[in-house]
Design a protein around this motif. Structure first.
Motif, PDB file in Angstrom:
ATOM      1  N   LYS A  24      10.911  -0.038   3.390  1.00 42.05           N
ATOM      2  CA  LYS A  24      11.705  -0.848   4.326  1.00 42.05           C
ATOM      3  C   LYS A  24      10.864  -1.233   5.544  1.00 42.05           C
ATOM      4  O   LYS A  24      10.814  -2.398   5.929  1.00 42.05           O
ATOM      5  CB  LYS A  24      12.955  -0.077   4.791  1.00 42.05           C
ATOM      6  CG  LYS A  24      13.953   0.169   3.677  1.00 42.05           C
ATOM      7  CD  LYS A  24      15.208   0.834   4.180  1.00 42.05           C
ATOM      8  CE  LYS A  24      15.007   2.254   4.664  1.00 42.05           C
ATOM      9  NZ  LYS A  24      14.480   3.177   3.651  1.00 42.05           N
ATOM     10  N   THR A  78       7.644  -1.151   5.799  1.00 40.82           N
ATOM     11  CA  THR A  78       6.531  -1.990   5.333  1.00 40.82           C
ATOM     12  C   THR A  78       6.996  -3.439   5.187  1.00 40.82           C
ATOM     13  O   THR A  78       6.302  -4.374   5.607  1.00 40.82           O
ATOM     14  CB  THR A  78       6.051  -1.477   3.954  1.00 40.82           C
ATOM     15  OG1 THR A  78       5.785  -0.083   4.071  1.00 40.82           O
ATOM     16  CG2 THR A  78       4.821  -2.206   3.482  1.00 40.82           C
ATOM     17  N   GLU A 127       6.346   9.998   7.952  1.00 40.43           N
ATOM     18  CA  GLU A 127       5.881  10.563   6.687  1.00 40.43           C
ATOM     19  C   GLU A 127       4.622  11.387   6.929  1.00 40.43           C
ATOM     20  O   GLU A 127       3.875  11.146   7.866  1.00 40.43           O
ATOM     21  CB  GLU A 127       5.646   9.462   5.636  1.00 40.43           C
ATOM     22  CG  GLU A 127       4.603   8.433   5.990  1.00 40.43           C
ATOM     23  CD  GLU A 127       4.486   7.326   4.929  1.00 40.43           C
ATOM     24  OE1 GLU A 127       5.445   7.061   4.200  1.00 40.43           O
ATOM     25  OE2 GLU A 127       3.392   6.728   4.850  1.00 40.43           O
TER      26      GLU A 127
END
Ligand SMILES: Nc1ncnc2c1ncn2[C@@H]1O[C@H](COP(=O)(O)OP(=O)(O)OP(=O)(O)O)[C@@H](O)[C@H]1O
Length: 634
Positions: A37, A39, A412
């Motif tokens: 999303k 990205t 992340e």
């Protein structure tokens, strides 16, 4: 064209279709964790500026947390070409800058809460202030992580889209399975009503012309372990929002997610030297994710004991001004500055985190002066009102982060270690089981490669003071209810009304040099009680902040009041003794503070700014005549 922005991969067809919509399209993207999303948004920005030829100033980008804003900014910096100048804002940061833009001379922002500012911004948007700005309204609005838009922030975005949406395009993205900030609404019924409310509102308001898109393929997880929880995303998205059915399904999914975590390898015990060195020597990015802040504090204490460097992830709300701002203002001997003067000074400053050109543009957003100059007084005011642009309040990332799952949202890591959780009680009507399940899912979907579980002992002594005293802090209790053995440091604990050492000018200058040249993030500090006289009936005596045997500041009134309340066995009880010292705290960072000219003149400072430490971690109490940690008896 969009496939070339990020090296190493091309967009999928579904991603490209979203990224390449016309600038005036209304787009809602709902998709699971790690499906790209953010990205896709990056590529969308590149398309809007490169192909659709929108100016950066015509695009408004909003996101939930500074961590998410930073992530987007880093990716724009690394990969974008035409979208380089587009800047993302948090909802809170944008509300503050809107109010300032309305009236740069207003004096009513200092001391207001972020919620107050959001409410003021709602009134301003409703009254048409954005249309009255010189640049006019944005042509396109991009909003990331809309699943966490609840309460006043949701209202602000709805008012914004309601007012401007008809004349501009928007791209909003979110994942209902990752909605974890509902706790901002304390009432469980109201909270349930907030779930998915924004998604429903967008659909109802923009009807058939809304383009809905979804993304299915997960790209983050590169191993089967990192992928293990993904299949539960659609079930979490489809959770009923309220009632017994929601509760029962929440408990069931939480059980399934716990089972997934149970199949991951155990990370071992922190007192094992092998485990410690695996934390120290790992060469990727790693995070230990906890359910509660109490676990974070306890773990941080353990890691400090074993000398494993790490960083506690801050609340998305804090906005510290970096130390270099003080250096910059001190090095400027006039009320305005040109870009050339700025670049020269900035280049000589230590610990800056971004390129001079970009920082200059960010600073000018809050402190512009005619003829492309910087208004130094306005910059000082922006620091005093905690109004620096989001990108300037970011801090360097650490390879090992210790965080609650809440604070790791949108991030992340190569390796994620998740603290194991207790089963939910199916009969507990006060528990928000759907949120608990979503929270565990968010944690389990942050890893690129390795996922581990970490089991902690039962931390019965770590207590949340919110429940008993309404103080937003964790403390260390004891076997008896009245025992107090330690307390969490918060960002509000250092006195920032006067510079450390005030009013002795020589001492003030000395401490400033020490803060600038010696004090480092992560250094140990202790609090020492300065004398025995309470400052007020509801406050403890003052404590000095000691770093390498030097006093580098004093605790705030807030700390003294909250410590006093914490030491009371019940409200209005007299506190008979205060800890002599509090050890185990760490330097979170050294920040810039702006104060009154009367104070700074008296202290002999050359400007209205100075450096002050921020504290983090868990402090342990020590009592007179007692060399080891002890318990208060009141
Ligand atoms: N088309 C693609 N090919 C390869 N890798 C991709 C692709 N799209 C995204 N990625 C990578 O996948 C990872 C996850 O992407 P991203 O952070 O954008 O997902 P997200 O949907 O915003 O995640 P979340 O909602 O879980 O925070 C990133 O490392 C990104 O670089």
């Amino acid at each position: 064209m969009t496939g070339t922005v990020e090296p190493g991969f091309s967009l999928t067809q579904a991603q490209a279709e979203i990224a390449e919509q016309d600038w005036d399209a209304w787009v809602l993207v709902t998709a699971g964790a790690g499906t790209g999303k953010t990205t896709t948004l990056l590529h969308r920005l590149e398309f809007l500026t490169g192909v659709e030829e929108l100016e950066a100033s015509e695009i408004l980008v909003l996101s939930f947390s500074r961590a998410a804003v930073r992530e987007l900014r880093d990716r724009v910096d690394r990969h974008a070409v035409s979208a380089r100048r587009v800047r993302a804002h948090t909802f809170d940061g944008w509300a503050s800058s809107l109010l300032y833009q309305m009236d740069p001379h207003r004096g009513d922002l200092g001391g207001t809460s972020f919620d107050d500012r959001i409410l003021m911004a709602i009134d301003a948007i409703d009254a048409g202030v954005i249309e009255s700005f010189e640049n006019g309204p944005p042509s396109h609005i991009v909003i990331d992580e809309v699943q966490d838009l609840v309460g006043v922030r949701r209202e602000m975005v709805e008012v914004l889209l309601d007012r401007l949406g008809r004349h501009c395009g928007f791209t909003v993205v979110g994942d209902a399975a990752q909605s974890i900030y509902g706790f901002q609404i304390p009432d469980l019924t109201q909270r349930a009503a907030e779930t998915n409310r924004f998604f429903d509102w967008v659909r109802a308001t923009f009807g058939d012309e809304l383009l809905e898109a979804s993304l299915d393929e997960n790209f983050r997880a590169r191993t089967p372990d990192a992928r293990a929880a993904l299949h539960l995303g659609p079930k979490l998205q489809a959770l009923p929002s309220a009632g017994d059915a929601a509760r029962a399904e929440g408990v069931r999914l939480h059980t399934e997610l716990r089972h997934v975590l149970g199949t991951m390898p155990s990370f071992g015990s922190l007192d094992d030297p092998f485990v410690q060195s695996s934390l120290r020597e790992y060469d990727g990015t790693a995070a230990i994710l906890c359910r509660t802040n109490g676990q974070v504090l306890w773990l941080s204490e353990q890691l400090n004991k074993y000398q494993v460097a790490h960083r506690i992830q801050r609340s998305p709300r804090t906005r510290p001004a970096p130390a270099w701002v003080t250096e910059l203002v001190n090095a400027t001997r006039s009320s305005t500055m040109t870009e050339a003067q700025f670049t020269e000074i900035y280049g000589s400053l230590p610990d800056t985190i971004d390129q001079a050109g970009r920082v200059w543009r960010s600073l000018r957003k809050v402190a512009s002066s005619p003829n492309n100059r910087l208004d130094v007084g306005a910059l000082v005011k922006a620091v005093a009102e905690e109004r620096l642009p989001d990108e300037l309040t970011a801090i360097p990332v650490h390879p090992l982060v210790l965080s609650t799952v809440h604070r790791a949202k949108g991030l992340e890591f190569d390796r994620v270690i998740i603290v194991e959780q207790d089963a939910l009680d199916a009969g507990d009507k006060d528990a928000d089981s759907p949120s608990e399940a979503r929270l565990l899912y968010v944690g389990l979907t942050r890893a690129r490669d390795d996922l581990y579980r970490l089991s902690l002992p039962r931390l019965w002594e770590m207590r949340n003071a919110q429940k008993s005293t309404k103080i937003a802090r964790w403390y260390v209790g004891g076997r008896e209810k009245w025992m107090r053995r330690g307390v969490e440091a918060s960002e509000r604990d250092v006195n920032k009304t006067v510079p450390p050492g005030y009013p002795d000018g020589a001492v003030v200058r000395d401490i400033q040099t020490h803060l600038r040249e010696v004090v480092q993030i992560g250094d140990a500090v202790e609090l020492h009680r300065l004398h025995d006289l309470p400052m007020a009936p509801d406050q403890t005596p003052p404590y000095g902040i000691i770093h390498e045997e030097r006093e580098i500041g004093e605790v705030s009134e807030c700390f003294r009041r909250e410590l006093h309340r914490l030491l009371q066995p019940f409200p209005r009880a007299e506190v008979m003794s205060w800890p002599e010292s509090i050890s185990g705290l760490r330097i979170d960072l050294v920040e810039s503070v702006a104060g009154s000219d009367v104070v700074t003149e008296r202290a002999g400072l050359i400007t209205q700014m100075w450096l002050a430490p921020r504290l983090a971690g868990l402090g342990r109490f020590h009592w007179r005549g007692d060399s080891k940690e002890s318990e208060v008896r009141v």
